[in-house]
Design a protein around this motif. Structure first.
Motif, PDB file in Angstrom:
ATOM      1  N   THR A  40     -16.703  28.471 -31.390  1.00  0.00           N
ATOM      2  CA  THR A  40     -16.004  27.469 -31.017  1.00  0.00           C
ATOM      3  C   THR A  40     -16.131  26.408 -32.514  1.00  0.00           C
ATOM      4  O   THR A  40     -14.570  25.399 -32.799  1.00  0.00           O
ATOM      5  N   TYR A  41     -17.033  26.544 -33.531  1.00  0.00           N
ATOM      6  CA  TYR A  41     -16.708  26.202 -35.395  1.00  0.00           C
ATOM      7  C   TYR A  41     -16.221  25.882 -35.860  1.00  0.00           C
ATOM      8  O   TYR A  41     -16.050  25.274 -37.229  1.00  0.00           O
ATOM      9  N   SER A  42     -16.851  27.081 -35.413  1.00  0.00           N
ATOM     10  CA  SER A  42     -16.399  28.266 -37.216  1.00  0.00           C
ATOM     11  C   SER A  42     -14.568  27.867 -37.793  1.00  0.00           C
ATOM     12  O   SER A  42     -14.410  28.386 -39.337  1.00  0.00           O
ATOM     13  N   PRO A  43     -14.060  27.370 -36.966  1.00  0.00           N
ATOM     14  CA  PRO A  43     -12.116  27.597 -37.383  1.00  0.00           C
ATOM     15  C   PRO A  43     -12.653  26.563 -38.167  1.00  0.00           C
ATOM     16  O   PRO A  43     -11.680  25.734 -38.570  1.00  0.00           O
ATOM     17  N   SER A  44     -13.838  25.083 -37.800  1.00  0.00           N
ATOM     18  CA  SER A  44     -13.450  24.094 -38.664  1.00  0.00           C
ATOM     19  C   SER A  44     -14.554  23.943 -40.196  1.00  0.00           C
ATOM     20  O   SER A  44     -14.217  23.078 -40.873  1.00  0.00           O
ATOM     21  N   VAL A  45     -14.670  25.234 -40.149  1.00  0.00           N
ATOM     22  CA  VAL A  45     -15.390  25.599 -41.094  1.00  0.00           C
ATOM     23  C   VAL A  45     -14.199  25.888 -42.856  1.00  0.00           C
ATOM     24  O   VAL A  45     -13.958  27.249 -42.406  1.00  0.00           O
TER      25      VAL A  45
END
Length: 478
Positions: A40-45
């Motif tokens: 869910t959140y690795s694309p935000s890094v």
């Protein structure tokens, strides 16, 4: 009978195997599953690479002869680079230095948070997203004290992180880091929170989160997630004897980081609260001398003239127990709380003064570096006290020699074997207070020492090398 015995053994063995499998299943279920969080959140890094143009001198020594080394030796390139022959070798050389770090998207219109040290001095900042798109980033603002930088890329509808809080974060709780250690994009490591509110040398305004999450060069600026997928910190530093991970990682709490980012975004600079006191921890011995059951709080060793503290009536020797209702387990907590306070807003302090608890309201000022002081000259006199030290008054010559302008007290000329030496008092110290009694002349010093109860532990305020601090002193029994 044998068949019955065999059946009993098989039944026992089956039971043992079943219990072992059950225990393994329970243990497996107790370990966290990070897969959904990462998806869910690795694309935000993001991966951050910087380029800095540098100039270095040419040959180090024009008369140096390159040694005859075997072909293929790695030293050949070294000697050619620094001592190479040919035209222009004495001229300065230019090259582009590159470094790597991490960051994370905090808004879908392209604002990115990272560390100050990741982008400091960079001539170009390249941000690469998880989908391999690349953008040149603009620096909105940076703050060295908190090690926070805010970047902006020209993009919209970006995946952003969910901002959490550290207030409910517990020691022992699982946390996860995503970053680019050694340039390996979107590497995931996990561990637990080892401690909260950790103070590091020269980092007075950041109460770090300590973890055992594997952090290495390139992870700096990346997010630290809790199990809910919320960012609770920014991976910033490691403690290492080798340069690599050794089990001690430190992250900046997200509340502090967001406060800095909000200020950078609106005004381009960061303002911090200022109380105007020099403080120290309350040791067990000092707590005993102040009549405290156990040590905690922040002991005031100096009040800056003209500061918010002086205007509020705070005094040297006061112990600040609470700040806006928060109990100070250590003196470093006060620095963190004051630094994050709003300027020109009142703060309520609970203090201990002469054994009595009081409440004091202080209007928080803005942190500045000018702390000028003024003082008076005293005629020189000498005294050898029962504490085992010789003191003189601060005359013009001593003030000039030891740069003691504005300092009041008596000057320690020598220290013999005895209570003073055992307490750590040294020649060159200035005694400013004994057992809550101010001393600025030898006569006042003698009177204060004479009244000290035999065998008691008292607090002595000394000034040493431009700093003031209390030390506990054991008064001789005879």
């Amino acid at each position: 009978m044998k068949a019955l015995l065999l059946n009993n053994r098989l039944t026992s063995l089956s039971l043992i195997v079943l219990l072992w499998l059950t225990a393994a299943a329970v243990q497996a279920q107790s370990l966290p599953d990070f897969t959904n969080l990462v998806e869910t959140y690795s694309p935000s890094v993001v991966n951050i690479s910087t380029k800095q143009h540098k100039t270095v001198p040419g040959r180090l020594n024009r008369d140096f002869q390159i040694p005859d080394l075997p072909e293929g030796s790695p030293l050949n390139e070294f000697f050619r680079h620094f001592f190479g022959e040919g035209q222009g070798q004495d001229e300065p050389r230019e090259y582009d230095a590159r470094s790597l770090g991490s960051g994370f998207i905090i808004s879908d219109d392209g604002y990115i948070m990272t560390n100050f040290h990741v982008v400091n001095g960079a001539d170009e900042i390249l941000v690469r997203l998880s989908d391999r798109r690349e953008f040149i980033a603009k620096v909105i603002g940076m703050d060295k004290t908190s090690d926070i930088a805010l970047l902006k890329i020209d993009a919209t509808e970006l995946p952003k992180v969910k901002i959490g809080t550290t207030y409910n974060l517990k020691v022992g709780e699982w946390v996860l880091a995503i970053g680019s250690p050694f340039g390996f994009d979107h590497s995931v490591t996990a561990g637990i929170v080892s401690a909260k509110g950790r103070s590091l040398p020269n980092e007075n305004y950041v109460p770090f989160i300590q973890t055992d999450v594997a952090i290495n060069p390139g992870n700096s600026g990346g997010p630290l997630f809790n199990l809910e997928g919320e960012v609770v910190g920014i991976n910033s530093q490691i403690y290492s004897r080798t340069g690599g991970f050794m089990g001690l990682s430190f992250a900046i709490p997200i509340e502090l980081a967001m406060n800095v980012v909000d200020q950078l975004r609106t005004s381009g600079e960061v303002k911090r609260g200022w109380l105007g006191v020099m403080i120290q921890d309350v040791t067990r011995e000092l707590a005993k001398s102040f009549g405290m059951q156990y040590p905690y709080g922040a002991l005031i060793a100096k009040v800056v003239p003209g500061s918010p503290s002086e205007k509020a009536g705070l005094e040297v020797g006061d112990v600040i127990l609470k700040y806006n209702g928060t109990k100070l387990e250590s003196s470093s907590m006060l620095q963190h709380l004051v630094g994050a306070s709003r300027i020109d807003k009142p703060a309520e302090l609970e203090i201990l003064r002469n054994g009595e608890r009081k409440t004091v309201k202080v209007n928080i000022g803005e942190l500045k570096n000018d702390m000028a002081q003024g003082g008076m000259e005293e005629p020189a006199q000498e005294s050898l006290s029962r504490l085992g030290m010789s003191v003189v008054e601060l005359d013009k010559e001593i003030r000039s020699l030891y740069k003691l302008d504005g300092i009041k007290g008596v000057f320690v000329q020598s220290v013999n074997n005895g209570a003073a030496k055992n307490a750590g008092i040294e020649p060159g110290d200035v005694i400013q207070m004994i057992n809550r009694v101010r001393v600025s002349t030898v006569k006042e010093f003698d009177e204060a020492v004479k009244d000290l109860p035999k065998g008691s532990t008292v607090a002595v305020l000394i000034h040493r090398r431009n700093g003031a601090r209390f030390i506990p002193l054991q008064v001789p029994k005879e």
